[in-house]
Design an enzyme around this catalytic site. Structure first.
Site, PDB file in Angstrom:
ATOM      1  N   ASP A 127       3.127  -4.618   7.989  1.00  0.00           N
ATOM      2  CA  ASP A 127       1.520  -3.815   7.881  1.00  0.00           C
ATOM      3  C   ASP A 127       0.618  -5.061   8.197  1.00  0.00           C
ATOM      4  O   ASP A 127       0.189  -5.595   7.214  1.00  0.00           O
ATOM      5  CB  ASP A 127       1.754  -3.249   6.611  1.00  0.00           C
ATOM      6  CG  ASP A 127       0.198  -2.756   6.198  1.00  0.00           C
ATOM      7  OD1 ASP A 127      -0.640  -2.863   6.922  1.00  0.00           O
ATOM      8  OD2 ASP A 127       0.054  -1.896   5.099  1.00  0.00           O
TER       9      ASP A 127
ATOM     10  N   HIS B 219       0.594  -1.275  -0.013  1.00  0.00           N
ATOM     11  CA  HIS B 219       0.003  -0.019   0.020  1.00  0.00           C
ATOM     12  C   HIS B 219       0.819   1.322   0.046  1.00  0.00           C
ATOM     13  O   HIS B 219       1.790   1.056   0.591  1.00  0.00           O
ATOM     14  CB  HIS B 219      -0.739  -0.017   1.156  1.00  0.00           C
ATOM     15  CG  HIS B 219      -1.786   0.848   1.492  1.00  0.00           C
ATOM     16  ND1 HIS B 219      -1.910   2.184   1.682  1.00  0.00           N
ATOM     17  CD2 HIS B 219      -3.350   0.707   1.209  1.00  0.00           C
ATOM     18  CE1 HIS B 219      -3.015   2.782   1.670  1.00  0.00           C
ATOM     19  NE2 HIS B 219      -3.927   2.108   1.391  1.00  0.00           N
TER      20      HIS B 219
ATOM     21  N   GLN C 109      -4.796  -5.408   7.069  1.00  0.00           N
ATOM     22  CA  GLN C 109      -5.688  -6.408   6.604  1.00  0.00           C
ATOM     23  C   GLN C 109      -5.702  -7.630   7.212  1.00  0.00           C
ATOM     24  O   GLN C 109      -6.775  -8.233   7.449  1.00  0.00           O
ATOM     25  CB  GLN C 109      -5.527  -6.469   5.061  1.00  0.00           C
ATOM     26  CG  GLN C 109      -5.667  -5.621   4.114  1.00  0.00           C
ATOM     27  CD  GLN C 109      -7.219  -4.728   4.047  1.00  0.00           C
ATOM     28  OE1 GLN C 109      -8.087  -5.756   3.957  1.00  0.00           O
ATOM     29  NE2 GLN C 109      -7.226  -3.581   3.643  1.00  0.00           N
TER      30      GLN C 109
ATOM     31  N   CYS D  68      -4.900   2.295  -3.585  1.00  0.00           N
ATOM     32  CA  CYS D  68      -3.359   2.851  -3.261  1.00  0.00           C
ATOM     33  C   CYS D  68      -2.358   1.677  -3.104  1.00  0.00           C
ATOM     34  O   CYS D  68      -1.498   1.790  -2.409  1.00  0.00           O
ATOM     35  CB  CYS D  68      -3.702   3.066  -1.699  1.00  0.00           C
ATOM     36  SG  CYS D  68      -4.895   4.547  -1.455  1.00  0.00           S
TER      37      CYS D  68
ATOM     38  N   LYS E 232     -10.909  -1.222  10.444  1.00  0.00           N
ATOM     39  CA  LYS E 232     -11.160  -2.643   9.478  1.00  0.00           C
ATOM     40  C   LYS E 232     -11.060  -4.067  10.480  1.00  0.00           C
ATOM     41  O   LYS E 232     -11.531  -4.976  10.005  1.00  0.00           O
ATOM     42  CB  LYS E 232      -9.588  -2.935   8.837  1.00  0.00           C
ATOM     43  CG  LYS E 232      -9.662  -1.721   7.728  1.00  0.00           C
ATOM     44  CD  LYS E 232      -8.250  -2.115   7.011  1.00  0.00           C
ATOM     45  CE  LYS E 232      -7.765  -0.752   6.053  1.00  0.00           C
ATOM     46  NZ  LYS E 232      -8.656  -0.568   4.967  1.00  0.00           N
TER      47      LYS E 232
END
Length: 407
Positions: free
Chosen positions: A200, A123, A203, A364, A226
């Site tokens: 990261d 991202h 998700q 993104c 999220k």
């Protein structure tokens, strides 16, 4: 434990509406998940009953708010299996969490000629901060290439590693393709050359069991919104020894122990990185989101989402003109695709006309989209409240749209 979908859906007010005259089918969960009523009520209750600044007040409201706030931190510690709550820093999102590491760890420990490794799947939030740092420091940013199916090339990653590698910052699960990276192996190989690793987890945290001690990651960044929680709230996990070695991110109240015009002594963890009045209401409400997830059980959530992913993948593949994008063996519940000879934005608008919310564009991840040689994708992403009947509506609509161009 089996999941009762109707009971779960009843907890989410936003799902029970019509869009363009059709029942809403919300399949944009990789962008943000919807919020259960418990989260919404917790936000309201804080402002009705407990509104006060925290940590520094001596009165009852301040004491109550502080207790609720720090209880959420303890729940996050348990959620990711950190050693201690002091390793949990509250930020405004995954993006700020990554920028915090770039601005503190990066500026202290990255020097001219050092190397930082990321992947093609990243991202923009896990690309741009490192580009800025490399420009400032004279360091080199290296990129792990991927296969056509969206999996990273591990042998190429190994070639990039050297004693110049100081940091590997890698996405755990791709927001665009759903690819789950073999992060435990990536972390071990980075540590073997003395590099630190940031994951990261924007998700992955909503789909997968996360144990930062088992993974042995040095940093983990993710967002509440999220995870069925409020927007404007992120989390940075960091190993204590690293966080203690890093300078503060911002200066102001709370991050200090003592201030004089001659010298400032910084506060202990985690407060050293939490300058100013934090996002109190959303932190407190996030507790309810974590309780919602733990009540269902991550294993049960993952099993349901996996069934949806497999069902949708099979049904969509039968459509003439359907072009899947990202077919890694290990995926979270994300399907990116295109319709032959149609722009993804047009497909998204047509789906919206049928009440189906998906994401379109580059998500993104412009370098990834360029690598794949396409303009963008349509992305459908599933959460625990989605159903097979909603996927049937998606498949029916996609089939009709594809028929326009692929008769």
């Amino acid at each position: 434990m089996s999941i009762n979908i109707e009971n779960i859906r009843a907890l989410f007010p936003v799902l029970h509406q019509e869009v363009n005259g059709k029942p809403l089918v919300y399949l944009d969960n990789a962008a943000t998940t919807q919020k259960p009523i418990s989260v919404i009520e917790a936000l309201t209750e804080y402002y009705y009953k407990d509104n006060s600044n925290i940590h520094r007040g001596a009165h009852t409201l301040a004491d109550r708010a502080t207790g609720y706030f720090e209880n959420t931190r303890a729940l996050v510690r348990d959620f990711i299996h950190a050693k201690e709550a002091a390793e949990v820093i509250f930020t405004k999102g995954t993006t700020e969490s990554i920028n915090l590491v770039a601005s503190t760890f990066g500026r202290k420990f990255i020097e001219k000629g050092d190397e930082i490794i990321i992947s093609t799947l990243e991202h923009h939030a896990n690309i741009v901060p490192w580009q800025m740092l490399c420009d400032e420091k004279g360091a080199l940013l290296k990129i792990i290439p991927i296969k056509d199916n969206g999996e990273i090339l591990m042998e190429e990653y190994e070639k990039l590693l050297s004693n110049k590698t100081k940091l590997v910052s890698i996405v755990h699960a791709s927001n665009t393709l759903g690819t789950i990276n073999p992060v435990k192996e990536i972390i071990a190989k980075a540590h073997a050359v003395g590099a630190k690793v940031l994951l990261d987890g924007a998700q992955s945290t909503s789909h997968l069991e996360i144990d930062v001690q088992d993974l042995d990651c040095d940093f983990l960044a993710f967002s509440a919104h999220k995870l069925y929680g409020p927007t404007g709230l992120g989390i940075l996990y960091g190993k204590r020894e690293l966080l203690e070695s890093m300078p503060p991110y911002q200066g102001g109240g709370e991050m200090i122990k003592e201030v004089s015009f001659e010298k400032t002594i910084y506060n202990v963890l985690p407060f050293k990185f939490e300058a100013g009045t934090p996002n109190i209401a959303d932190v407190i409400a996030f507790q309810k989101a974590l309780e919602f997830i733990s009540g269902l059980g991550k294993k049960n959530i993952l099993a349901h989402e996996t069934r949806l992913l497999e069902y949708a993948t099979e049904k969509l593949a039968e459509i003439k003109g359907f072009v899947p994008v990202g077919t890694a063996k290990e995926k979270v519940s994300v399907i990116s695709f295109n319709i032959k000879d149609m722009h993804p934005f047009d497909v998204g608008m047509m789906l919206d006309a049928n009440g189906i919310a998906v994401r379109t564009g580059t998500h993104c991840t412009q370098p990834l989209i360029k690598r794949l040689g396409i303009e963008g994708t349509v992305r459908a992403s599933f959460a625990v409240y989605n159903t097979e009947s909603e996927i049937d509506k998606l498949v029916e609509s996609v089939a009709k749209i594809a028929k326009i161009k692929n008769k």
